[in-house]
Design an enzyme around this catalytic site. Structure first.
Site, short mmCIF file in Angstrom:
data_model
loop_
_atom_site.label_atom_id
_atom_site.label_comp_id
_atom_site.label_asym_id
_atom_site.label_seq_id
_atom_site.Cartn_x
_atom_site.Cartn_y
_atom_site.Cartn_z
N ASP A 65 14.92 53.67 28.27
CA ASP A 65 16.02 53.73 27.59
C ASP A 65 17.53 54.18 28.53
O ASP A 65 18.69 53.52 27.64
CB ASP A 65 15.33 54.73 26.21
CG ASP A 65 14.68 53.57 24.88
OD1 ASP A 65 14.17 52.28 25.82
OD2 ASP A 65 13.78 53.92 24.27
N VAL A 66 17.29 55.26 28.64
CA VAL A 66 18.46 56.41 29.83
C VAL A 66 19.36 54.58 30.08
O VAL A 66 20.42 54.76 30.11
CB VAL A 66 17.98 56.74 30.48
CG1 VAL A 66 19.14 57.77 30.53
CG2 VAL A 66 17.00 58.31 29.05
#
Length: 354
Positions: A167-168
């Site tokens: 996600d990051v």
């Protein structure tokens, strides 16, 4: 907080981590970010992703990680009036961030073709899960399917990374696309669609592990903290006072200096003279280093290694990490729902114009 983007208006239609992380980037730099949440389900799912024993007051710590300096709109977009109100906001917005599926976006009239008709200068950031599939995609699913879990931990005990790193990474990719879209609009006056998916963001981050396969047909195996190309790099050791360190010796000179510190002569041993040698006999090398390092307390060893220019790191627990001056400088606080929320800033860079 900088006001670099003070004239930017962002509508965030995204939930969980990656999309909201992009919204956080712009909010921290002064943009007005309106986060739209589905009021029928209590808002962003992460509002209730609480640790065992975490207070029920205010938002969860997880939600707070990437939601800061935003305005929150709880709407039912199946309601014509509320959808109309949001479209009025989008009409003069600069950017929309969405992780709606194409089906949901089209049903709600929140897809790029629809919104670009009412705002031709709109930059629309679309975040998907997979490159060629509509399957639900959460971080751990992508860690599994893009190789990370197969390389992490040990073969008998597969491990995932303890942060939702995919996600990051996807959030960073989408931010980069957003900044290019802003430059494009400055040059042409045109809005644009920027698309990113978790799968390919994850693949892009495989870096040397990908090229090890593409160029050498070498499939990465789970080797804990070890580096597949360098030794002793990632190898960890205990000191006399029970602390643990990892070495990051990347050159023959650094290895020679390590020997100097430890009072060893492994650098002249035919088994360990070069990095390929040290990789071949890595376990013999570790066996020789373990008792030598165990003679030193951490403080004394740290001073000597630093003085000799030998890269190393103490293995610290998160509480010690977050009490460090560097981390404390990054803490941001904000009252939300009667709770003081805290997070680390998402922007670790500094620039003279900010």
């Amino acid at each position: 907080m900088s006001n670099f983007f003070k004239d930017l208006k962002v509508i965030e239609l995204a939930g969980v981590l990656a999309g909201p992380g992009v919204g956080l980037f712009f909010a921290e730099l002064g943009a007005r970010v309106l986060k739209v949440e589905n009021k029928n389900v209590g808002g962003d799912a992460t509002r209730t992703w609480r640790l065992k024993g975490e207070t029920e007051n205010g938002p969860s710590a997880y939600f707070s990680a990437v939601n800061y300096k935003k305005e929150y709109l709880f709407l039912d977009l199946t309601d014509a009036r509320e959808r109309h109100d949001l479209l009025q906001e989008i009409a003069d917005a600069d950017m929309v961030i969405s992780n709606y599926s194409s089906r949901v976006a089209e049903k709600l009239g929140m897809d790029y073709p629809t919104l670009s008709k009412i705002n031709k200068k709109l930059i629309y950031l679309q975040l998907d899960g997979f490159a060629n599939s509509a399957r639900p995609a959460y971080d751990v699913v992508l860690q599994a399917e893009t190789g990370w879990i197969s390389m992490t931990g040990h073969s008998e005990n597969p491990s995932k990374l303890p942060v939702a790193l995919i996600d990051v990474l996807a959030g960073h990719q989408l931010k980069e696309g957003a900044l290019l879209a802003i430059i494009h609009r400055m040059k042409t006056g045109e809005g644009s669609l920027v698309e990113c998916n978790l799968e390919q963001a994850s693949l892009a981050a495989l870096a040397n592990q990908a090229t090890n396969y593409l160029m050498n047909n070498a499939v990465a195996e789970p080797i804990g903290t070890l580096h597949p190309n360098i030794a002793p790099y990632g190898d960890w050791f205990a000191t006399a006072d029970g602390k643990r360190i990892v070495l990051a010796v990347g050159s023959d000179k650094q290895f020679e200096n390590l020997n100097m510190v430890l009072g060893l002569h492994l650098h002249i041993d035919e088994k360990f003279k070069t990095n390929p040698d040290r990789l071949r006999y890595r376990f013999d090398l570790r066996a020789a280093l373990v008792p030598a390092i165990a003679k030193f307390n951490l403080a004394d060893l740290s001073q000597k290694l630093d003085g000799a220019g030998v890269p190393f790191g103490e293995i610290k627990k998160l509480d010690a990490v977050l009490e460090s001056p560097a981390a404390q400088e990054m803490v941001r606080t904000e009252m939300q729902g009667g709770r003081e929320t805290k997070r680390l800033t998402g922007n670790a860079f500094k620039a003279g114009f900010l």
